[in-house]
Scaffold this motif. Structure first.
Motif, PDB file in Angstrom:
ATOM      1  N   ALA A   1     -35.883  37.748 -68.074  1.00 15.67           N
ATOM      2  CA  ALA A   1     -35.371  35.973 -68.218  1.00 15.67           C
ATOM      3  C   ALA A   1     -33.308  36.255 -67.198  1.00 15.67           C
ATOM      4  O   ALA A   1     -33.569  34.559 -66.788  1.00 15.67           O
ATOM      5  CB  ALA A   1     -35.439  35.552 -69.525  1.00 15.67           C
ATOM      6  N   SER A   2     -33.172  36.813 -67.533  1.00 15.79           N
ATOM      7  CA  SER A   2     -32.253  37.399 -67.104  1.00 15.79           C
ATOM      8  C   SER A   2     -31.776  38.868 -66.562  1.00 15.79           C
ATOM      9  O   SER A   2     -32.076  39.322 -66.231  1.00 15.79           O
ATOM     10  CB  SER A   2     -30.994  37.012 -67.897  1.00 15.79           C
ATOM     11  OG  SER A   2     -30.581  38.097 -69.417  1.00 15.79           O
ATOM     12  N   TYR A   3     -30.797  38.462 -65.302  1.00 12.92           N
ATOM     13  CA  TYR A   3     -29.878  39.895 -64.609  1.00 12.92           C
ATOM     14  C   TYR A   3     -28.475  40.128 -64.818  1.00 12.92           C
ATOM     15  O   TYR A   3     -27.983  38.941 -64.228  1.00 12.92           O
ATOM     16  CB  TYR A   3     -30.729  39.965 -63.202  1.00 12.92           C
ATOM     17  CG  TYR A   3     -32.137  39.623 -62.836  1.00 12.92           C
ATOM     18  CD1 TYR A   3     -33.248  41.048 -63.064  1.00 12.92           C
ATOM     19  CD2 TYR A   3     -32.745  38.592 -63.509  1.00 12.92           C
ATOM     20  CE1 TYR A   3     -34.464  40.562 -63.282  1.00 12.92           C
ATOM     21  CE2 TYR A   3     -34.458  38.360 -63.440  1.00 12.92           C
ATOM     22  CZ  TYR A   3     -35.026  39.669 -62.909  1.00 12.92           C
ATOM     23  OH  TYR A   3     -36.428  39.500 -62.860  1.00 12.92           O
ATOM     24  N   ARG A   4     -28.095  41.075 -65.071  1.00 11.93           N
ATOM     25  CA  ARG A   4     -26.304  41.466 -64.899  1.00 11.93           C
ATOM     26  C   ARG A   4     -26.392  41.506 -63.481  1.00 11.93           C
ATOM     27  O   ARG A   4     -27.257  42.090 -62.351  1.00 11.93           O
ATOM     28  CB  ARG A   4     -26.159  42.601 -65.431  1.00 11.93           C
ATOM     29  CG  ARG A   4     -26.349  43.181 -67.000  1.00 11.93           C
ATOM     30  CD  ARG A   4     -25.678  42.327 -67.731  1.00 11.93           C
ATOM     31  NE  ARG A   4     -25.000  43.221 -68.671  1.00 11.93           N
ATOM     32  CZ  ARG A   4     -23.568  42.343 -69.137  1.00 11.93           C
ATOM     33  NH1 ARG A   4     -24.000  41.383 -69.671  1.00 11.93           N
ATOM     34  NH2 ARG A   4     -23.035  43.332 -69.401  1.00 11.93           N
ATOM     35  N   ILE A   5     -25.332  40.631 -63.308  1.00  8.43           N
ATOM     36  CA  ILE A   5     -24.307  40.336 -62.106  1.00  8.43           C
ATOM     37  C   ILE A   5     -22.888  41.076 -62.187  1.00  8.43           C
ATOM     38  O   ILE A   5     -22.441  40.584 -62.629  1.00  8.43           O
ATOM     39  CB  ILE A   5     -24.912  38.936 -61.313  1.00  8.43           C
ATOM     40  CG1 ILE A   5     -24.327  38.967 -60.063  1.00  8.43           C
ATOM     41  CG2 ILE A   5     -23.915  38.386 -62.350  1.00  8.43           C
ATOM     42  CD1 ILE A   5     -24.019  37.782 -58.919  1.00  8.43           C
ATOM     43  N   GLY A   6     -22.532  41.939 -61.318  1.00  7.96           N
ATOM     44  CA  GLY A   6     -21.352  42.592 -61.111  1.00  7.96           C
ATOM     45  C   GLY A   6     -21.671  43.755 -60.075  1.00  7.96           C
ATOM     46  O   GLY A   6     -22.515  44.421 -60.252  1.00  7.96           O
TER      47      GLY A   6
END
Length: 266
Positions: A36-41
């Protein structure tokens, strides 16, 4: 000197949050695997060199990649990996970018798994979360984000920025330091600082084509409203002239049943 370096990096940190002071947008990608979500950084699912606070645009690539785009390295920073590849049959589907948690909260079935239609960025610190809805299990999620103006690590480091940034950095740093050390304002320096920023603003300006919602009624001159505003439904110049010249007009003494055409028209 160290104080000046500190103020310089503080100023660059502020500039990183202003789109018109960023000279480049970059594309980052993550293979979809049903989350549902992905870490971005830095070093995350979507690997970018700094904190992301906004998504400029996003799209979903339906086909897996297979052919190398050799020009990729000319368009994007080497920090974003090797040359990208695009499959011959790839289909890119634009995604709506939600701009608030409130908008994302209004989605009723957040666990729906199919082709996506929207993304929302939770700009957490030090890394954020990119929510994708619905959640696809194949394909790729592509986001376009701002390039980062890197920190200056020491007084001997080279400033690797376009030429127009050098004067803007110098003049605006002078303004900051005069204020920090209690010096009186210098109108000439302030004008130079503002002018330098306006030069960067002009160089970085990118104005997207105006779009309208897809459910708008057909345009008056054919085509949907998106194609009209993009130029697809613009009335030919000759037709515009003809319609304008041949419009009947009323004079103060004319009655509605005695409308006369403009003299000289057909």
């Amino acid at each position: 000197m160290n104080d000046a370096l500190t103020h310089l990096n503080m100023m660059l940190g502020q500039w990183n949050r202003k789109r018109w002071l960023i000279y480049h947008l970059v594309e980052a990608t993550v293979p979809a695997y049903g989350a549902a979500s992905y870490r971005i950084g830095p070093g995350m699912d979507i690997d970018v060199p700094g904190r992301v606070t906004g998504i400029a645009s996003a799209f979903y690539r339906l086909a897996r990649v297979s052919e190398t785009n050799d020009d990729f390295s000319l368009d994007f920073s080497s920090d974003f990996g090797p040359p990208h590849t695009i499959g011959a049959g790839a289909i890119d589907i634009p995604l709506a970018v939600l701009t608030s948690r409130e908008d994302y909260s209004r989605i009723g079935m957040k666990g729906l798994g199919t082709y996506p239609s929207a993304v929302w960025l939770d700009a957490d610190y030090p890394v954020g979360n990119l929510y994708v809805w619905p959640s696809p299990s194949v394909g790729e999620i592509h986001v376009v984000v701002q390039e980062q103006l890197g920190r200056i690590t020491d007084l001997t480091a080279d400033i690797d920025l376009p030429d127009e940034y050098h004067d803007a950095l110098f003049q605006n740093l002078v303004v900051r330091l005069r204020s920090a050390y209690g010096r009186s304002r210098d109108p000439v320096v302030e004008v130079l600082a503002k002018t330098a920023l306006n030069t960067i603003r002009s160089a970085n300006a990118q104005i997207g084509t105006l779009g309208m919602p897809g459910n708008m009624p057909l345009g008056r001159f054919g085509g949907d409203m998106n194609s009209y505003w993009a130029g697809g439904g613009v009335m030919p110049a000759r037709e515009i002239v003809d319609r304008t010249v041949n419009v009947p007009v009323l004079t103060p003494v004319d009655e509605p049943d005695t409308i006369k055409p403009v003299p000289g028209t057909f």
